[in-house]
Design an enzyme around this catalytic site. Structure first.
Site, PDB file in Angstrom:
ATOM      1  N   HIS A   1      41.738  48.904  49.322  1.00 50.66           N
ATOM      2  CA  HIS A   1      41.035  47.660  48.985  1.00 50.66           C
ATOM      3  C   HIS A   1      41.373  47.193  47.573  1.00 50.66           C
ATOM      4  O   HIS A   1      41.786  46.043  47.358  1.00 50.66           O
ATOM      5  CB  HIS A   1      39.529  47.896  49.124  1.00 50.66           C
ATOM      6  CG  HIS A   1      38.684  46.700  48.860  1.00 50.66           C
ATOM      7  ND1 HIS A   1      38.132  45.946  49.872  1.00 50.66           N
ATOM      8  CD2 HIS A   1      38.273  46.118  47.697  1.00 50.66           C
ATOM      9  CE1 HIS A   1      37.439  44.954  49.348  1.00 50.66           C
ATOM     10  NE2 HIS A   1      37.498  45.037  48.015  1.00 50.66           N
ATOM     11  N   GLU A   2      41.225  48.085  46.596  1.00 41.74           N
ATOM     12  CA  GLU A   2      41.460  47.706  45.202  1.00 41.74           C
ATOM     13  C   GLU A   2      42.943  47.473  44.913  1.00 41.74           C
ATOM     14  O   GLU A   2      43.303  46.556  44.160  1.00 41.74           O
ATOM     15  CB  GLU A   2      40.902  48.769  44.261  1.00 41.74           C
ATOM     16  CG  GLU A   2      39.382  48.902  44.303  1.00 41.74           C
ATOM     17  CD  GLU A   2      38.680  47.605  43.948  1.00 41.74           C
ATOM     18  OE1 GLU A   2      39.212  46.844  43.094  1.00 41.74           O
ATOM     19  OE2 GLU A   2      37.611  47.328  44.513  1.00 41.74           O
TER      20      GLU A   2
ATOM     21  N   HIS B   1      43.870  44.029  46.017  1.00 43.78           N
ATOM     22  CA  HIS B   1      43.435  43.014  45.048  1.00 43.78           C
ATOM     23  C   HIS B   1      44.507  42.842  43.971  1.00 43.78           C
ATOM     24  O   HIS B   1      44.898  41.723  43.629  1.00 43.78           O
ATOM     25  CB  HIS B   1      42.128  43.451  44.369  1.00 43.78           C
ATOM     26  CG  HIS B   1      40.895  43.186  45.159  1.00 43.78           C
ATOM     27  ND1 HIS B   1      40.682  42.014  45.863  1.00 43.78           N
ATOM     28  CD2 HIS B   1      39.766  43.930  45.328  1.00 43.78           C
ATOM     29  CE1 HIS B   1      39.499  42.061  46.446  1.00 43.78           C
ATOM     30  NE2 HIS B   1      38.925  43.207  46.136  1.00 43.78           N
TER      31      HIS B   1
END
Length: 220
Positions: A35-36, A39
């Site tokens: 997820h990170e 980003h």
């Protein structure tokens, strides 16, 4: 036939064991890390090198994990990682750039869940049934998918500081967008309250089931 096999699989495993708990922790770490990282990759693709310069474009979970956020995920059902630093001044359209960067995280979780179920099908079809490793690996994959879906759905809730607020902001006038972001510091308190009364778990839980069922039937 397949659902009977899944029942057999889950009954064959001791969910109280340290091994199964470790697999679940690893699944959570993988979901948060992907997820990170996504980003950061989205921001980098849009022209922002901040995450890259701080070595956050990495699949090493230690670069992303916030230990309090990880503990909260197990205690109250949601948590967080260390936010990837993003500088919207690098974007040609800062508000839209932030929206796309924010959306990349949840989308990556849905893709990860789909790939986990796809790999689970491969293991189910081709791995030798007598091999003990495939039970643990399938257990990991069948846990990874709903966890990843849940993280993606939760982050789409349009409450700051979640990704959904930034995605929504991409469609709002500037004045409304900055007004919402001004209350970001209070958003976590609201989320904790919603988790305490069980609203987030009921809302996200139903959505997880529907998305998981859709992916499962598409693949199997």
């Amino acid at each position: 036939m397949l659902f009977h096999y899944l029942q057999t699989l889950f009954h064959a495993l001791d969910f109280s064991s340290i091994q199964d708990a470790a697999l679940r922790v690893f699944a959570v770490l993988l979901c948060l890390t992907v997820h990170e990282t996504c980003h950061g990759l989205a921001a980098y693709a849009l022209g922002d090198p901040t995450a890259r310069s701080l070595h956050r474009l990495s699949l090493n979970p230690l670069r992303h994990i916030d230990w309090l956020g990880l503990a909260m995920m197990f205690l109250v059902g949601f948590g967080w990682a260390k936010p990837v630093p993003v500088d919207p001044r690098y974007f040609r359209k800062p508000k839209q750039g932030m929206a796309l960067t924010a959306l990349a995280g949840p989308v990556s979780n849905f893709v990860l869940a789909f790939l986990a179920l796809l790999l689970a099908k491969v293991v189910y079809l081709y791995a030798p049934y007598h091999a003990g490793w495939n039970l643990l690996f399938e257990f990991f994959l069948y846990n990874l998918a709903p966890l990843s879906i849940g993280l993606g759905l939760f982050n789409l809730i349009p409450i700051p500081p979640l990704d959904g607020a930034k995605v929504l902001g991409g469609f709002l006038p500037d004045a409304s967008y900055f007004k919402i972001m001004r209350y970001e510091r209070y958003g976590m308190l609201l989320l904790l309250f919603l988790a305490y009364i069980g609203l987030t778990s009921r809302l996200v839980g139903n959505c997880i089931y529907n998305v998981y069922s859709l992916m499962f039937h598409l693949i199997f």
